[in-house]
Design an enzyme around this catalytic site. Structure first.
Site, PDB file in Angstrom:
ATOM      1  CB  THR A 266      -0.831  -0.002   1.314  1.00 22.14           C
ATOM      2  OG1 THR A 266      -1.539  -1.229   1.406  1.00 22.14           O
ATOM      3  CG2 THR A 266      -1.793   1.156   1.373  1.00 22.14           C
TER       4      THR A 266
ATOM      5  NE  ARG B  33      -7.550  -8.842   2.061  1.00 24.65           N
ATOM      6  CZ  ARG B  33      -6.579  -7.934   2.124  1.00 24.65           C
ATOM      7  NH1 ARG B  33      -6.347  -7.132   1.098  1.00 24.65           N
ATOM      8  NH2 ARG B  33      -5.841  -7.818   3.215  1.00 24.65           N
ATOM      9  CB  VAL B  34     -12.312  -5.056   1.501  1.00 23.73           C
ATOM     10  CG1 VAL B  34     -11.877  -3.639   1.869  1.00 23.73           C
ATOM     11  CG2 VAL B  34     -13.153  -5.043   0.229  1.00 23.73           C
TER      12      VAL B  34
ATOM     13  N   GLY C 240       0.837  -3.411   4.918  1.00 30.29           N
ATOM     14  CA  GLY C 240       1.009  -4.804   5.280  1.00 30.29           C
ATOM     15  C   GLY C 240      -0.291  -5.577   5.251  1.00 30.29           C
ATOM     16  CB  VAL C 241      -1.226  -8.877   6.654  1.00 32.08           C
ATOM     17  CG1 VAL C 241      -2.471  -9.749   6.714  1.00 32.08           C
ATOM     18  CG2 VAL C 241      -0.138  -9.576   5.848  1.00 32.08           C
TER      19      VAL C 241
END
Length: 340
Positions: free
Chosen positions: A193, A221-222, A245-246
């Protein structure tokens, strides 16, 4: 004016920053930039900051700066983690997420949007042209087209080729710090991101966050990037924060809001980011060892800092004195090794 400085070799930067020799690399010390200032995640934040600075140096609004800045990686055809060249989901569909927030607490976002190259600009239109905060999926695309934005196919030949390779085994195995690993053979199949925070000459703060999400994710998926309070949060009295990140772990901790609230309580930006990372470790220690999450923050004074789970996270800084500064962030598991 954008000026290049000499590259300073620092062992603390590690091998993950070895390819970034065209940027100044600085030690992660507690520092305050001179206002106006813009900071953003990862090495592609350098080019994004440069664009944002064009607005800030003229006395422009931070909101305009962050939108213009993150549009640069959104349009970068070599960037497979943000914008139009992002890798698709498991069904071969490129879906984009973004959010934006201004000094008044106004915010807008889009999630799982297809066929529109600049989700950050759609997010701003949601903020300014609708009574809502978030539009998703087909509704977001419909709104964007109604506002005059071009509908276009986003799945590039290169992304299609990588998707076809992935389908042979259809295994999902995230790679940490993909934005650095893309520069080396074998670094692929992940996400990241760009989060950007800016303070303008009037002392007002705005932020933006945009991503194409996890490569080969489940359709629909968001992550955290379009969610106000998770991927981004701004409080003009205190400061702003963004994450990378995740996203699932950021969402569970409402990470960016947490960082801002910790700064409200008196913590420095870096210490606030560290505490947010430690919350993730405390709740999900086994998961935390296998993933990357990083936070970046700035307070009202222009002091900035970052902290991540793993080594390899970096962020870019631009103010009147430095336009190409790249800083390796500190990390929890590196600190743990030191303590041992």
């Amino acid at each position: 004016m954008f000026n290049r400085r000499k590259f300073i070799k620092l062992s603390a930067a590690g091998a993950s920053l070895a390819t970034l020799s065209k940027y100044v690399v600085a030690k992660p010390l507690p520092v305050a930039g001179k206002l106006p200032i813009v900071i953003s995640t990862w090495d592609f934040g350098v080019a994004a900051n440069k664009e944002a600075w064009k607005t800030l140096e003229k006395g422009g609004r931070a909101l305009d700066a962050v939108e213009a800045g993150v549009r640069i990686p959104e349009a970068d055809m070599k960037n497979h983690t943000v914008g139009r060249a992002g890798y698709p989901d498991r069904d071969g569909r490129v879906t984009l997420d973004a959010c934006i927030m201004d000094e008044f607490g106004n915010c807008g976002s889009v999630a799982a949007m297809e066929n529109i190259a600049h989700p950050i600009s759609v997010a701003r239109l949601v903020m300014e042209k609708t009574p809502h905060v978030m539009l998703v999926g087909d509704g977001a695309t419909q709104f964007a087209v109604e506002q005059g934005m071009k509908r276009e196919k986003l799945l590039t030949p290169e992304s299609y080729k990588e998707w076809q390779k992935w389908l042979r085994k259809a295994e999902y195995s995230p790679v940490m710090n993909i934005e650095n690993q893309q520069k080396r053979p074998g670094g692929k199949y992940n996400h990241d991101t760009i989060g950007m925070l800016a303070i303008d000459s009037k002392g007002n703060i705005s932020g933006a966050c945009t991503t194409s999400g996890m490569a080969f994710k489940m359709h629909g998926r968001v992550g955290d990037s379009p969610i106000i309070g998770a991927g981004l949060y701004v409080d003009n009295e205190v400061g702003g924060a963004t994450s990378t990140g995740v996203g699932e772990e950021v969402i569970r901790n409402v990470g960016s809001f947490l960082v801002v609230e910790l700064m409200r309580q008196g913590l420095s930006p870096e210490d606030a980011c560290r505490e947010a990372v430690n919350r993730i470790i405390k709740k999900k220690p086994e998961i935390a060892k296998k993933i990357q999450v990083g936070f970046l923050a700035i307070n009202k004074k222009g002091e900035y800092g970052a902290y991540a789970l793993q080594e390899g996270f970096s962020y870019a800084v631009c103010d009147a004195k430095q336009q190409d500064l790249l800083i390796p962030g500190k990390s929890a598991y590196k600190d743990e090794k030191k303590d041992k």
